[in-house]
Scaffold this active site. Structure first.
Site, short mmCIF file in Angstrom:
data_model
loop_
_atom_site.label_atom_id
_atom_site.label_comp_id
_atom_site.label_asym_id
_atom_site.label_seq_id
_atom_site.Cartn_x
_atom_site.Cartn_y
_atom_site.Cartn_z
N SER A 225 -3.93 7.18 0.30
CA SER A 225 -4.90 7.21 1.39
C SER A 225 -5.67 8.53 1.41
O SER A 225 -5.20 9.56 0.92
CB SER A 225 -4.20 7.02 2.74
OG SER A 225 -3.46 5.84 2.74
N1 SAH Z 1 1.70 6.05 1.53
C1 SAH Z 1 1.13 5.93 0.21
C2 SAH Z 1 -0.06 4.99 0.18
C3 SAH Z 1 0.41 3.64 -0.06
S1 SAH Z 1 -0.75 2.35 -0.31
C4 SAH Z 1 0.78 7.25 -0.39
O1 SAH Z 1 0.86 8.28 0.30
O2 SAH Z 1 0.46 7.29 -1.58
C5 SAH Z 1 0.24 1.04 0.32
C6 SAH Z 1 1.48 0.73 -0.44
O3 SAH Z 1 2.16 -0.29 0.26
C7 SAH Z 1 1.25 0.22 -1.84
O4 SAH Z 1 1.91 1.04 -2.75
C8 SAH Z 1 1.86 -1.19 -1.82
O5 SAH Z 1 2.49 -1.55 -3.02
C9 SAH Z 1 2.87 -1.06 -0.70
N2 SAH Z 1 3.31 -2.30 -0.06
C10 SAH Z 1 2.59 -3.41 0.26
N3 SAH Z 1 3.39 -4.32 0.85
C11 SAH Z 1 4.64 -3.78 0.91
C12 SAH Z 1 5.89 -4.22 1.42
N4 SAH Z 1 6.05 -5.42 1.98
N5 SAH Z 1 6.95 -3.40 1.31
C13 SAH Z 1 6.83 -2.17 0.74
N6 SAH Z 1 5.68 -1.69 0.24
C14 SAH Z 1 4.59 -2.48 0.33
#
Ligand code: SAH
Length: 223
Positions: A71
């Site tokens: 993000s």
């Molecule tokens: N917090 C992260 C940004 C993550 S983007 C950072 O600082 O880099 C959102 C993430 O959520 C993605 O990696 C995606 O794979 C994950 N995601 C989506 N659905 C999910 C679920 N049900 N459980 C765990 N992770 C999930």
């Protein structure tokens, strides 16, 4: 410009990080000193892919493996500030992605538990967090819409992917007095950030914060 030693091609990440905190956070509406300090400490360049390192402090999300994104720094700071964490708090993050937000959380709260559905990303996050010595973070590979009940309740829960509604499992794992922040929306790509405060045993207060665009939350209690 003359630069025989090629010095200017080595970016000064610390200076860029400081500028990011000032221009993108403090000059907007992020005033929580703990959040500003943590954002000023964690090297975002260590959490992006090599070709994007030079852009690590740009005011934008960036690609990470598995077609996901890290993000925008402002959004990370905004969501964490909305949790109003105290140093003794235990936090659950859903969507570890690169591990960057978990790293920032780990500088503010006592313990961080983060779940990621892509194994490749869970490994990516774990490696980077360990490499920086952030030992109060645990990364689990799995479906985070079910939370991580073994360590519940959490004073803070942050969901980094957008779903159609707040998963009941996450509400159940929120401590009384705790807060949850999550992008919620009917579309898979456009949401509003929602903050849920668990005010009393059976009472949850819900507020709508700002419009956002997150990747979808995929799982049993997501899309
Ligand atoms: N917090 C992260 C940004 C993550 S983007 C950072 O600082 O880099 C959102 C993430 O959520 C993605 O990696 C995606 O794979 C994950 N995601 C989506 N659905 C999910 C679920 N049900 N459980 C765990 N992770 C999930």
């Amino acid at each position: 410009m003359d630069d025989p030693a090629g010095q200017s091609t080595v970016p000064d990440y610390a200076a860029r990080r400081e500028q990011m905190v000032r221009n993108q956070l403090a000059e907007r509406d992020i005033h929580d000193p703990a959040v500003l300090a943590a954002m000023g400490q964690v090297p975002r360049e260590a959490f992006v892919l090599q070709p994007y390192r030079a852009y690590a402090y740009d005011d934008t999300p960036l690609p990470i493996p598995a077609n996901q994104t890290i993000s925008q720094p402002y959004i990370v700071a905004y969501m964490i500030a909305a949790l109003a964490l105290r140093p003794e708090d235990k936090v659950l993050e859903i969507g570890a992605g690169s591990g960057y937000a978990a790293a920032v959380l780990s500088r503010i709260a006592r313990e961080v538990f983060t779940v990621e559905r892509h194994r490749k990303l869970a490994d990516f996050a774990r490696e980077r967090l360990a490499g920086l010595g952030y030992v109060n973070v645990q990364v689990r590979h799995g479906d985070g819409t079910r939370g991580w009940p073994e360590h519940a309740p959490y004073e803070g829960i942050i969901v980094a992917a957008g779903g159609p509604a707040v998963p009941a499992s996450l509400r159940d794992q929120l401590a009384v007095g705790g807060r949850l922040v999550m992008p919620v929306g009917r579309s898979r790509r456009q949401q509003h950030l929602i903050r849920v405060t668990h005010t009393e045993e059976t009472v949850y207060r819900e507020e709508m914060l700002v419009p956002v665009a997150f990747v979808p939350l995929i799982g049993d209690e997501g899309w």
